[in-house]
Design an enzyme around this catalytic site. Structure first.
Site, PDB file in Angstrom:
ATOM      1  N   LYS A  54      18.016-156.091  20.541  1.00  0.00           N
ATOM      2  CA  LYS A  54      18.619-157.332  20.019  1.00  0.00           C
ATOM      3  C   LYS A  54      20.049-157.059  19.530  1.00  0.00           C
ATOM      4  O   LYS A  54      20.961-157.845  19.764  1.00  0.00           O
ATOM      5  CB  LYS A  54      17.750-157.916  18.885  1.00  0.00           C
ATOM      6  CG  LYS A  54      16.451-158.525  19.399  1.00  0.00           C
ATOM      7  CD  LYS A  54      15.485-158.900  18.293  1.00  0.00           C
ATOM      8  CE  LYS A  54      14.140-159.319  18.885  1.00  0.00           C
ATOM      9  NZ  LYS A  54      13.111-159.642  17.884  1.00  0.00           N
ATOM     10  N   GLN A  98      11.702-158.780  11.622  1.00  0.00           N
ATOM     11  CA  GLN A  98      10.947-158.298  12.773  1.00  0.00           C
ATOM     12  C   GLN A  98       9.450-158.209  12.443  1.00  0.00           C
ATOM     13  O   GLN A  98       9.065-157.693  11.400  1.00  0.00           O
ATOM     14  CB  GLN A  98      11.495-156.930  13.220  1.00  0.00           C
ATOM     15  CG  GLN A  98      10.898-156.390  14.507  1.00  0.00           C
ATOM     16  CD  GLN A  98      11.217-157.244  15.741  1.00  0.00           C
ATOM     17  OE1 GLN A  98      12.206-157.965  15.789  1.00  0.00           O
ATOM     18  NE2 GLN A  98      10.356-157.170  16.734  1.00  0.00           N
ATOM     19  N   ASP A 121      14.280-167.497  14.688  1.00  0.00           N
ATOM     20  CA  ASP A 121      13.029-167.184  15.388  1.00  0.00           C
ATOM     21  C   ASP A 121      12.174-168.435  15.583  1.00  0.00           C
ATOM     22  O   ASP A 121      11.239-168.433  16.385  1.00  0.00           O
ATOM     23  CB  ASP A 121      12.202-166.198  14.533  1.00  0.00           C
ATOM     24  CG  ASP A 121      12.238-164.773  15.052  1.00  0.00           C
ATOM     25  OD1 ASP A 121      12.446-164.594  16.261  1.00  0.00           O
ATOM     26  OD2 ASP A 121      12.041-163.851  14.242  1.00  0.00           O
TER      27      ASP A 121
HETATM   28  N1  GUN Z   1       7.934-159.157  17.308  1.00  0.00           N
HETATM   29  C1  GUN Z   1       7.692-159.355  18.623  1.00  0.00           C
HETATM   30  N2  GUN Z   1       8.413-160.419  19.092  1.00  0.00           N
HETATM   31  C2  GUN Z   1       9.116-160.886  18.031  1.00  0.00           C
HETATM   32  C3  GUN Z   1      10.048-161.968  17.893  1.00  0.00           C
HETATM   33  O1  GUN Z   1      10.362-162.717  18.824  1.00  0.00           O
HETATM   34  N3  GUN Z   1      10.572-162.134  16.631  1.00  0.00           N
HETATM   35  C4  GUN Z   1      10.219-161.326  15.578  1.00  0.00           C
HETATM   36  N4  GUN Z   1      10.773-161.581  14.389  1.00  0.00           N
HETATM   37  N5  GUN Z   1       9.347-160.325  15.689  1.00  0.00           N
HETATM   38  C5  GUN Z   1       8.817-160.108  16.910  1.00  0.00           C
END
Ligand code: GUN
Length: 292
Positions: A54, A98, A121
């Protein structure tokens, strides 16, 4: 014949579109670049990989990112303190925590503490509720990525039967809501299957579109789908074999390839689209931020 749905290539196209928008609406107006915050707790290897990719995506596109990396044993209070700082920092346009979080942390409490205007998100109940009611909101990035793949490849969703496998908050639930909404890129008849559904293949065999997000490598085999089905593979599991490691999806590629009409590969299908959709949400958050 099966056509592979190339998420890498689509992500490059969308990256260019976002860069153009940043040029037009931000750089040309001498505004501050969008800024994504990321909070990561601990050293879970998958989470570290996701977070690094990311951050790399932010660099590729030329937006700002800040990572707050807390130790594994940080308390809920410490995490809430960092969230408060991000909520109150006018220079952070959007941020994510996350997931998954450690067992000693109440994930619901954490998600609820994020300012919905910065929740890129789309996991906060305000955004999730608005999404369910066909209102404008941040939508979860993976679900947006899947819809965008279907849209860009001109795959009709309306009137089709979609079977989603897995009811996670991150993928299964949001995509089942979005595919069924009375809206452009919706109007599908959706069946949401999960770990307690007996004979999942009874449903998958009837599906025009299958979206599998269970994290079980090779789970969906050719025998479980009908000829010509559209198959979206969201699973990404790291398999280590001696010194070698590789990524494997939920789809048993060898038996599904040739029977499906379209298939997303792993890697290079949904993954790159998820990352770029998070950036798209961050750009929207930045354009909505009055403190620019
Ligand atoms: N863990 C796996 N996919 C995601 C996501 O799209 N956002 C977040 N915050 N954690 C994740």
């Amino acid at each position: 014949m099966t056509q592979l749905l190339n998420g890498n290539k689509l992500a490059i196209d969308i990256r260019k579109e976002i860069s153009k928008e940043i040029e037009k609406s931000i750089r040309n107006k001498k505004k501050r670049l969008p800024h994504l915050g990321i909070i990561l707790l601990g050293t879970n290897s998958s989470s570290l990989t996701y977070v690094n990719s990311k951050i790399q995506e932010c660099k590729n596109i030329g937006i700002e990112s800040s990572l707050i990396h807390l130790p594994n044993d940080s308390s809920e209070r410490e995490l809430l303190k960092e969230i408060k700082k991000m909520n109150n920092n006018p220079l952070i346009d959007g941020f994510i925590v996350q997931l998954p979080l450690q067992k000693h942390i109440n994930s619901d409490k954490i998600i609820m503490s994020i300012n919905p205007r910065k929740d890129v998100d789309g996991f906060h109940p305000e955004n999730f509720g608005k999404m369910s009611l066909d209102m404008k909101a941040f939508f979860p990035a993976t679900a947006l990525g899947i819809l965008t793949i279907l849209e860009r490849y001109k795959i009709e969703i309306s009137g089709k039967h979609t079977v989603v496998v897995g009811r996670s908050r991150i993928v299964g639930r949001p995509i089942s809501i979005l595919m069924s909404r009375k809206n452009y890129l919706g109007n599908s008849t959706v069946t949401l299957t999960h770990s307690q559904t007996p004979n999942i293949d009874y449903y998958t065999k009837q599906a025009d579109i299958i979206i599998t997000a269970v994290g079980i490598p090779g789970f969906l085999t050719g025998k479980m789908i009908k000829e010509g089905a559209i198959v979206i593979d969201v699973g990404i599991t790291k398999i280590t074999n001696g010194k070698k490691s590789f990524l494997k999806g939920d789809v048993d590629f060898n038996s599904v390839y040739g029977k499906a009409s379209y298939l997303t590969p792993v890697p290079g299908g949904v993954g790159p689209m998820t990352r770029i959709m998070l950036i798209k949400n961050t750009l929207i958050a930045a354009l909505n931020n009055e403190n620019k």
